[in-house]
Design a protein around this motif. Structure first.
Motif, mmCIF file in Angstrom:
data_model
loop_
_atom_site.group_PDB
_atom_site.id
_atom_site.type_symbol
_atom_site.label_atom_id
_atom_site.label_comp_id
_atom_site.label_asym_id
_atom_site.label_seq_id
_atom_site.Cartn_x
_atom_site.Cartn_y
_atom_site.Cartn_z
ATOM 1 N N THR A 3 45.805 35.161 39.903
ATOM 2 C CA THR A 3 44.112 35.129 39.791
ATOM 3 C C THR A 3 43.717 36.032 40.935
ATOM 4 O O THR A 3 42.592 36.662 41.100
ATOM 5 C CB THR A 3 43.856 33.748 39.779
ATOM 6 O OG1 THR A 3 44.483 32.867 38.880
ATOM 7 C CG2 THR A 3 42.353 33.617 39.424
ATOM 8 N N GLY A 31 43.767 39.446 40.856
ATOM 9 C CA GLY A 31 43.051 39.836 39.797
ATOM 10 C C GLY A 31 43.964 40.347 38.548
ATOM 11 O O GLY A 31 43.140 41.116 37.706
ATOM 12 N N ASP A 37 42.073 36.565 34.709
ATOM 13 C CA ASP A 37 40.639 36.076 35.135
ATOM 14 C C ASP A 37 40.674 34.497 35.473
ATOM 15 O O ASP A 37 40.019 34.028 36.567
ATOM 16 C CB ASP A 37 39.657 36.266 33.938
ATOM 17 C CG ASP A 37 39.419 37.822 33.580
ATOM 18 O OD1 ASP A 37 39.750 38.439 34.561
ATOM 19 O OD2 ASP A 37 38.923 38.192 32.193
ATOM 20 N N GLY A 38 41.512 33.801 34.677
ATOM 21 C CA GLY A 38 41.538 32.335 34.866
ATOM 22 C C GLY A 38 42.959 32.033 34.706
ATOM 23 O O GLY A 38 43.936 32.548 34.376
#
Lengths: 554, 333, 295
Positions: free
Chosen positions: B175, B178, B181-182
């Motif tokens: 996360t 990047g 996203d989750g």
């Protein structure tokens, strides 16, 4: 090079000498053989553990019966012990084989006890009374092959396997009445909104442990409890007709899992409920941030201990009589009667049949039951004003030291031998077990007592429908029925369980809009797996048990 | 491959693999003799192998008598002559079981992945470590890398689920840089299960599996490296053209054996890392055999599964062995 | 042996990669060690990585304190490992040598029946009956004989022997050496790396096996092994599913967290065998064998 080689051979030679010596040490003594001194009987205990028979209680047993037990058990949880026993014909003297007894009976490995009980089993007769028929094997072979294991008169003082809430949640919400799923949900939701974090970590409103066999206890059986059904393993039994149904086919179960599905959609169910390991599950509860549980109490003992040690007694749990709605009765306190099914058998190859039987019979005597539960007078308990009182260090030991029972023998030999049960009293009217109502009250934690006071109760069981309100089961617990190995019932049940565990899990985690479709698909799969045949054969088995236990046979 | 004398690579000098890579040795030792003379000449060899052949028969072949169970309705309490013979019934039951084919598919899937990545990882690791200069550090790495082999799957499963949990370090890392996203609940993705098992397996067995290649590399003639250095070959070229070809016979033999074992991947890791969400991808034959065979004391059914697996294994190894011989790359038998 | 050369970028990259390998493979062991040295109840809270949070050696004292037999069991484990490894390696290399000789009349049939045993097994009951009928029950030989050979080891050794230059054995033959001498004087020294490897496999297999003790030797306490004793201790910490359905649930709930004990057992069980590898590493030095023979 040469030198090293000869060294090698010498080493080899020396080892062979040692092993020759070991080989001779082979068979260990059978104890004092004939007449003189105590006799060693081997006992295969499927639930056993490493233990020598030399603690104070064991010594007393030997003194009274002339028997020393050599306890064998399946090390490392091996399932193969009984089949190997049968294939090789090497039986121990006494056998506690749990569900495998049927194979031993077929193999002629164990003897019928009927005549022995009649001729010299006074204590066993007295203990079982009119429940003696519950020991019988089957409708086609109604002999008695085993005695013991479960209490004959069990009266619970605590519950297990209910929905539970943290005491702190109850306190914060002003001790509300909680007896339905909706009320339970409201409680965790409200508290969760108030405290999205506990001790700096995210709050978990409800977690389950559905990643291994515990699926059965934290998912499957909790649906049974919510439906207000008695615990019969994977079955629902109509107590009037004996009609038996694979329980997940029933609408109550669908309703319960639909509720869980809704909970999941709202983010109130731990998303890792079906993937985390038991250790992670326990660590989550131990951190004090899990508000609600649906589990057997013995499965979360570690977490409770950890919470108490970390000074978070208010984060321990209160049992709640939660059912689907107001219409169901929680069956936590149901009396199943003597459960039968499992017991200790005497092997057909023992040279000490009478001695082994007399030993089992003595274990059912009042003298023995007091010894097994309380230990030795003067050493573990005193008689004060005519009542037995445990020594303080014994009580503390039993409560806090995991090895205490194993070291002293106090309480250790109750299971799986014949036992009177938690509700039984001796000839003076005193409880045969060390757990009394007063004792349970004394053991309450401080916040626990606070909650009980707020609700105006002495014990948590006061919250539940009382035993007298619930009918007595005429067939014990269906989970203890002995199902022949390799039978249709066993195979189809395994298939059905595989299907339900997977499909129900997937349905709970699905989008609520898909729940019905998934559920219907599961019912179709069960149908294809032969669940109808399963129900029919199981119904027959239940009816046989009812007939057998009704005492009309013979 | 044919043993062409390629002057570019020092391979030609390789004593390893020279010994007639293929089965066809042009001539037999001094002169062709009749069978009795040969037997007489090979007394020592016969003497050396005979005790072990007898051992094999007693300890490995006599128990195979137990296979008769698959054609009976075996009950342990009955003697051999009392058993009821049922022919191929248990095999029919097996092949009528839809779950069994799913288990077969999963077993082969995870078996192939484990074989490919396990072998690649072990060889790569051995090659790289072999290039390591700092001897002390090299030995330390070697020793530490085989530690996971001794950690039971129960403990590995705990570590893996902790690492991959929604709040665990792997999700945290992915996360923060990047990539996702989750957080992902890795344990709840059926599509990831084979990969998960393979990763765990590679992690657990690479160091252990590499040991055999270290041993093989110890047999490489140092003169080959010296010669290569004189020619100015880079370290990579040395790895590729000297080390790897030198250990190729060992690689091939292990590959053949492991192909035979493709179906014997056990069930422990799948059972411990699997769950009801990924069950469709996690069910393997050995677990099926446990739950529906031995676990229910259905010895006959369990034995039928065992026979099925043995037959598959033998077919696989014969194919692999024949193929290896065809392309001239060693043999197992 | 290698002349000192200058350290290149390649070496640095390699070093960093291997550091990564060390971290990834060492972590679980440190984790196990930390949990084994942590208070058992506290462990239930989780979150322990490489350092204990509530340090204690109680888990170890509980294991050693509760079992007087542990020392003699350790001795038996060492004995079976040493004897089993030596006999196993002798048997494997001898058989491997005979089937590495392509001129050997029975080379292919023996190879075939050997390899087949990798994939064919009669199952537990027939094996049990065999051991019993051979009179091996409660006899030390039950640790040695059934595990004497594994096809995998023999084939691996043979694959190394296949690579020994034929010229070496041929010339020895010319000098009048018989097959046994060739095996002993030429083949064995050349195969030291693979012998070291297979010894490790055998030793680990012997060391870790507790199930044969349970099946075949539990009647003779002299034959108890460390792994078997540890397995029994582990059983004592586990909650029995059966006992909890009885009236004894209260007792069960008081059991300590088994996780810490389990980890301490892992440490005790594995550390002795881990020490074997470093001793074998000297056989893995490149060029060791060929150089030795050629000169």
């Amino acid at each position: 090079m040469k030198k090293r080689k000869s060294l090698l051979f010498m080493l080899l030679f020396a080892s062979f000498l040692v092993l020759a010596a070991c080989g001779n040490g082979g068979s260990e003594g059978d104890g004092g053989a004939d007449g003189e001194g105590p006799v060693t009987l081997t006992l295969y205990n499927e639930d056993g553990e490493e233990k020598s028979f030399d603690d104070p209680v064991a010594q007393k047993i030997t003194e009274e019966t002339g028997v020393i037990l050599d306890i064998q058990y399946p090390v490392g949880g091996s399932d193969e012990s009984v089949p190997l026993m049968i294939a090789s014909g090497d039986y121990p003297d006494l056998i506690f084989a749990k569900g495998d007894i049927g194979m031993l009976i077929d193999a002629g490995g164990v003897i019928q006890l009927d005549d022995l009980i009649e001729e010299r089993g006074e204590n066993l007769q007295a203990m079982y009374g009119d429940q003696l028929d519950r020991l019988r094997n089957s409708i086609n072979d109604p002999a008695i092959y085993q005695v013991g294991t479960f209490g004959v008169q069990d009266v619970p003082l605590t519950t297990s396997g209910t929905f539970q809430l943290q005491l702190e949640v109850l306190r914060e919400l002003g001790y509300p009445e909680i007896s339905t799923l909706a009320e339970f949900e409201e409680a965790i939701e409200t508290y969760y909104e108030m405290y999205p974090e506990i001790n700096g970590e995210p709050t978990i409103p409800l977690t389950l442990q559905g990643s291994d066999w515990r699926w059965l206890i934290t998912v499957g059986d909790r649906a049974t409890a919510a439906a207000g059904h008695p615990g019969n393993g994977q079955w629902f039994i109509d107590s009037d007709t004996g009609e038996t149904t694979y329980k997940f086919l029933l609408p109550e179960y669908r309703e319960y899992f639909e509720w869980l599905n809704g909970l999941n959609a709202k983010g109130l169910l731990d998303p890792e409920s079906f993937t985390h390991t038991q250790d992670t599950y326990i660590s989550k509860i131990s951190s004090g941030r899990v508000l609600g549980l649906a589990d057997e109490d013995w499965n979360i003992g570690d977490a409770r201990n950890a919470l108490i040690q970390a000074d978070m007694e208010e984060r321990t749990y209160a049992p709640l009589p939660v059912t689907l709605s107001e219409n169901e009765q929680h069956q936590a306190l149901k009396d199943y009667g003597f459960a039968g099914g499992w017991g200790i058998a005497i092997s057909s190859t023992t040279e000490h049949t009478d001695l082994a039987f007399d030993f089992l019979d003595w274990m059912a005597s009042e003298e023995a039951q007091i010894l097994l539960n309380w230990g030795l007078e003067g050493e573990h308990y005193e008689i004060v004003d005519g009542e037995r009182v445990l020594h303080e260090e014994v009580r503390v030991g039993l409560n806090t030291d995991a090895n205490y029972g194993r070291d002293t023998g106090v309480g250790y030999y109750v299971y799986p031998f014949p036992q009177w049960g938690t509700g039984a009293v001796d000839s003076n009217g005193q409880s045969i077990t060390v757990n009394t109502r007063e004792q349970v009250i004394e053991d309450h934690l401080e916040p626990e007592q606070e909650a009980l006071d707020a609700y105006g109760m002495d014990l948590w069981i006061d919250w539940f429908p009382q035993t007298e309100e619930l009918s007595i089961s005429e067939h014990g617990r269906a989970a203890n029925f002995s199902i022949p190995s390799g039978s249709n019932i066993q195979i189809i049940l395994q298939r059905a369980d595989d299907i339900t565990e997977q499909r129900i899990t997937q349905a709970i985690l699905a989008d609520p809009a898909d729940f019905d479709t998934l559920w219907e698909a599961m019912l179709d799969e069960l149908d294809a797996a032969g669940v109808e045949q399963l129900n029919e054969e199981m119904t027959q088995l239940t009816q046989d048990v009812l007939e057998l236990w009704g005492g009309d046979v013979q | 491959m044919s043993k062409s004398i390629a002057p570019v690579t020092p391979q030609a000098e390789l004593p390893l693999g020279k010994s007639g890579k293929k089965g066809q040795r042009p001539q037999r030792a001094p002169g062709e003799k009749n069978i009795w003379q040969r037997l007489n000449n090979q007394k020592a060899l016969i003497l050396m192998s005979l005790p072990f052949v007898i051992w094999l028969i007693i300890f490995r072949y006599i128990p195979v008598f137990g296979w008769t169970m698959a054609f009976q309705d075996y009950k342990p309490q009955q003697t051999f002559f009392e058993q009821e013979w049922v022919g191929l019934k248990h095999f029919q039951d097996l092949f009528n079981e839809p779950q069994f084919f799913r288990a077969l598919e999963n077993t082969i899937g995870m078996g192939v992945l484990g074989l490919v990545f396990g072998t690649l990882a072990a060889i790569t690791f051995a090659l790289l470590l072999n290039e390591m200069r700092f001897t002390k550090f090299k030995k330390l790495t070697q020793t530490i890398s085989y530690l996971p082999h001794f950690v039971s799957w129960v403990i590995v499963a705990n570590i893996v689920t902790t690492m991959l949990s929604v709040t665990g370090p792997v999700n945290g890392l992915l996360t923060s840089i990047g990539i996702i996203d989750g957080p992902i609940n890795f344990m709840a993705r059926p599509g990831m299960f084979w990969g998960l098992i393979t990763t765990a397996e590679v992690w657990k067995s690479t160091g252990w599996g590499a040991i055999i290649y270290f041993a093989a590399m110890a047999g490489v003639d140092p003169q080959l490296y010296e010669a290569a250095k004189v020619d100015g070959a880079s370290r990579f070229r040395q790895m590729w053209h000297i080390t790897l070809p030198s250990i190729r016979p060992v690689i091939i033999v292990l590959l053949i054996l492991n192909i035979g074992n493709l179906i014997n991947i056990g069930f422990e890791k799948q059972m411990l890392l699997g769950n009801n969400i990924v069950a469709d991808r996690a069910l393997v034959i050995d677990l099926y055999a446990l739950n529906y065979g031995i676990g229910m004391f259905r010895y006959s059914f369990g034995t039928a599964i065992g026979i099925f697996k043995s037959v598959i294994s033998v077919i696989l190894i014969v194919i692999a062995n024949t193929f290896a011989k065809k392309i001239g790359e060693g043999r197992v038998f | 042996m290698m002349k000192t050369r200058k350290i290149t970028v390649f070496d640095i990259v390699l070093l960093i990669m291997m550091l990564g390998v060390i971290i990834v493979t060492l972590y679980p062991f440190l984790n196990i060690l930390a949990i084994s040295l942590n208070n058992a109840t506290d462990t239930a809270r989780g979150g322990i990585h490489i350092l204990p949070r509530d340090f204690t050696i109680a888990n170890y004292t509980e294991i050693f304190g509760g079992n007087a037999n542990l020392l003699s069991a350790f001795g038996m484990s060492v004995l079976r490992t040493v004897v089993g490894t030596i006999t196993g390696i002798i048997a494997s290399t001898m058989l491997a040598y005979t089937i590495s000789r392509r001129d050997f009349v029975f080379n292919r049939p023996i190879s075939f029946i050997l390899v087949i045993t990798m994939f064919v097994s009669g199952g537990l009951i027939p094996e049990y009956m065999l051991i019993r009928d051979l009179g091996l029950m409660n006899n030390f030989m039950v640790y040695i004989l059934p595990m004497l050979l594994t096809a995998f080891n023999v084939i691996v050794i043979r694959s190394f022997m296949d690579n020994i230059p034929m010229a070496l054995t041929e010339s020895a033959k010319m000098d009048g050496a018989n097959d046994f001498t060739i095996f002993w004087r030429i083949i064995i020294p050349l195969c030291l790396p693979v012998i070291a490897t297979v010894s490790l496999f055998l030793a680990v297999g012997q060391w870790n096996n507790w199930f044969d003790t349970y099946l075949y030797a539990r009647g003779n306490s002299n034959l108890s092994t460390l792994q078997y004793e540890l397995m029994k201790i582990l059983d004592n910490t586990n909650v029995s599913q059966g006992a909890v359905t009885s009236g004894n649930a209260e007792f069960i709930a008081r059991q300590t967290n088994p996780q810490s004990i389990q980890m301490a057992i892992t440490i005790i069980a594995t550390v002795p065998i881990l020490l074997v590898y470093p001793f074998l590493q000297r056989y893995f030095v490149t060029g060791l064998t060929l150089g030795a023979v050629k000169s």
